[in-house]
Design a protein around this motif. Structure first.
Motif, short mmCIF file in Angstrom:
data_model
loop_
_atom_site.label_atom_id
_atom_site.label_comp_id
_atom_site.label_asym_id
_atom_site.label_seq_id
_atom_site.Cartn_x
_atom_site.Cartn_y
_atom_site.Cartn_z
N LEU A 132 0.96 -1.23 -0.17
CA LEU A 132 -0.03 0.20 -0.13
C LEU A 132 0.83 1.12 -0.13
O LEU A 132 0.54 2.33 -0.75
CB LEU A 132 -0.92 0.03 1.22
CG LEU A 132 -2.14 -1.19 1.11
CD1 LEU A 132 -2.88 -1.11 2.58
CD2 LEU A 132 -2.98 -0.96 -0.11
N ALA A 133 1.95 1.22 0.71
CA ALA A 133 2.80 2.64 0.74
C ALA A 133 3.73 2.54 -0.56
O ALA A 133 3.87 3.75 -1.05
CB ALA A 133 3.89 2.29 1.85
N GLU A 134 3.97 1.30 -1.39
CA GLU A 134 4.42 1.51 -2.60
C GLU A 134 3.45 2.27 -3.72
O GLU A 134 3.83 3.19 -4.35
CB GLU A 134 4.76 -0.08 -2.85
CG GLU A 134 5.98 -0.41 -2.44
CD GLU A 134 6.29 -2.03 -2.63
OE1 GLU A 134 5.32 -2.45 -3.55
OE2 GLU A 134 6.83 -2.60 -1.71
N ALA A 135 2.36 1.59 -3.72
CA ALA A 135 1.29 2.09 -4.37
C ALA A 135 1.05 3.54 -4.39
O ALA A 135 0.89 4.33 -5.20
CB ALA A 135 -0.23 1.38 -4.25
N ASP A 136 1.02 3.93 -2.90
CA ASP A 136 0.85 5.47 -2.60
C ASP A 136 2.02 6.18 -3.16
O ASP A 136 1.69 7.42 -3.59
CB ASP A 136 0.88 5.65 -0.99
CG ASP A 136 -0.43 6.18 -0.27
OD1 ASP A 136 -1.44 6.54 -1.22
OD2 ASP A 136 -0.16 6.87 0.76
N SER A 137 3.19 5.86 -3.10
CA SER A 137 4.32 6.39 -3.69
C SER A 137 4.21 6.40 -5.24
O SER A 137 5.23 7.17 -5.67
CB SER A 137 5.38 6.21 -3.18
OG SER A 137 5.65 6.11 -1.78
N GLY A 138 3.10 5.71 -5.78
CA GLY A 138 3.10 5.95 -7.33
C GLY A 138 3.94 4.82 -7.88
O GLY A 138 4.15 4.84 -9.26
N TRP A 139 4.45 3.71 -7.42
CA TRP A 139 5.43 2.91 -7.92
C TRP A 139 4.62 2.00 -8.74
O TRP A 139 3.47 1.44 -8.56
CB TRP A 139 5.80 1.70 -6.77
CG TRP A 139 6.86 2.24 -5.90
CD1 TRP A 139 7.17 3.54 -5.61
CD2 TRP A 139 8.01 1.55 -4.96
NE1 TRP A 139 8.21 3.73 -4.61
CE2 TRP A 139 8.45 2.55 -4.34
CE3 TRP A 139 7.93 0.33 -4.88
CZ2 TRP A 139 9.65 1.98 -3.59
CZ3 TRP A 139 9.06 -0.20 -4.12
CH2 TRP A 139 10.01 0.77 -3.41
N PRO A 140 5.18 1.85 -10.04
CA PRO A 140 4.15 1.09 -11.12
C PRO A 140 4.27 -0.37 -10.61
O PRO A 140 5.17 -0.77 -10.17
CB PRO A 140 4.68 1.34 -12.28
CG PRO A 140 6.08 1.82 -12.13
CD PRO A 140 6.11 2.19 -10.70
N SER A 141 3.33 -1.34 -11.42
CA SER A 141 3.42 -2.83 -11.17
C SER A 141 3.53 -3.27 -12.44
O SER A 141 3.42 -2.42 -13.71
CB SER A 141 2.16 -3.24 -10.56
OG SER A 141 1.17 -3.39 -11.47
N ALA A 142 3.63 -4.57 -12.82
CA ALA A 142 3.96 -5.12 -14.01
C ALA A 142 2.44 -4.98 -14.84
O ALA A 142 2.61 -5.09 -16.12
CB ALA A 142 4.16 -6.82 -13.93
N VAL A 143 1.37 -4.70 -14.24
CA VAL A 143 0.17 -4.79 -14.87
C VAL A 143 -0.50 -3.45 -15.16
O VAL A 143 -1.45 -3.10 -15.79
CB VAL A 143 -1.03 -5.52 -14.17
CG1 VAL A 143 -0.57 -7.06 -14.27
CG2 VAL A 143 -1.33 -4.97 -12.73
N ALA A 144 0.48 -2.52 -14.67
CA ALA A 144 0.25 -0.99 -14.89
C ALA A 144 -0.05 -0.44 -16.43
O ALA A 144 0.84 -1.11 -17.18
CB ALA A 144 1.18 -0.07 -14.15
N GLU A 145 -1.09 -0.14 -16.73
CA GLU A 145 -1.64 0.55 -18.31
C GLU A 145 -0.24 1.46 -18.62
O GLU A 145 0.35 1.61 -19.71
CB GLU A 145 -2.62 0.95 -18.45
CG GLU A 145 -3.96 -0.03 -17.95
CD GLU A 145 -4.18 -0.90 -19.00
OE1 GLU A 145 -3.87 -0.58 -20.23
OE2 GLU A 145 -4.64 -1.96 -18.62
N ASP A 146 -0.06 2.56 -17.70
CA ASP A 146 0.74 3.54 -17.88
C ASP A 146 1.68 3.58 -16.89
O ASP A 146 1.52 3.98 -15.73
CB ASP A 146 0.10 4.82 -17.96
CG ASP A 146 0.91 6.07 -18.26
OD1 ASP A 146 2.02 6.19 -18.19
OD2 ASP A 146 0.23 7.14 -18.37
N ILE A 147 2.86 3.36 -16.94
CA ILE A 147 4.08 3.29 -15.73
C ILE A 147 4.43 4.78 -15.30
O ILE A 147 5.13 5.02 -14.31
CB ILE A 147 5.33 2.34 -16.00
CG1 ILE A 147 5.95 2.89 -17.02
CG2 ILE A 147 4.82 0.98 -16.30
CD1 ILE A 147 7.36 2.35 -17.47
N THR A 148 3.98 5.80 -16.18
CA THR A 148 4.50 7.14 -15.64
C THR A 148 3.14 7.89 -15.00
O THR A 148 3.28 8.89 -14.59
CB THR A 148 4.66 7.92 -17.08
OG1 THR A 148 3.64 7.92 -17.86
CG2 THR A 148 6.00 7.35 -17.73
#
Ligand code: FES
Ligand code: FES
Length: 168
Positions: free
Chosen positions: A115-131
């Motif tokens: 949750l902390a990673e997501a909160d900081s905007g870290w993309p994942s392998a399934v992210a449509e737009d990693i930016t």
């Protein structure tokens, strides 16, 4: 070879002498008697040994204790605030997100880190737009981001809603 190290675990400082080959998991469980992180595979494959290491989730079976001199370690046992459970601990209970419970401390700690990673905007392998920066934690994202934590009881159907509720 033995080395003296200091670890801060769940808020308490510990000084111990470890063989340089001792994993952080063995130091926590066998030397400090912390029963929270679990040895599932001891090979970095199951996630049962996950702890927060200086704030980020880490597999303690793959970390050498000696390499983390002075580190701040948080296990699932250290997440509660006195009698007050962490929201993820409460959600796992409310959603009945476990059966045998062996993977549960690792799942919960991993979810805290995730949750902390997501909160900081870290993309994942399934992210449509990693930016994109902003992460919407739908079921697909949660499944991908928690894919390092296996549950042999296959309680995923309740683990995901528990995490999703806290994410919301
Ligand atoms: S015990 Fe560390 S990943 Fe399985
Ligand atoms: S609840 Fe049994 S392994 Fe996950």
């Amino acid at each position: 070879m033995d080395v003296d190290i200091t670890l801060r675990v769940d808020g308490a400082e510990h000084r111990l002498t470890v063989d340089t080959r001792t994993t952080l998991l063995d130091a926590l469980c066998e030397r400090l008697g912390n029963t929270s992180p679990k040895k599932g595979c001891d090979h970095g494959q199951c996630g049962a040994c996950t702890v927060l290491l200086d704030g980020e989730r880490a597999l303690s079976c793959l970390a050498l204790a000696v390499a983390h001199q002075g580190a701040e370690v948080v296990t699932a046992a250290g997440l509660a605030d006195g009698e007050e459970l962490h929201p993820l601990q409460r959600a796992f209970i409310e959603h009945d997100a476990f059966q045998c419970g062996y993977c549960t401390p690792g799942q919960i700690v991993s979810a805290v880190g995730m949750l902390a990673e997501a909160d900081s905007g870290w993309p994942s392998a399934v992210a449509e737009d990693i930016t994109a920066g902003k992460v919407t934690l739908d079921d697909r994202e949660i499944a991908e981001r928690m894919s390092g934590n296996l549950c042999r009881c296959a309680a995923y159907v309740n683990i995901r809603p528990a995490i999703s509720e806290v994410a919301r």
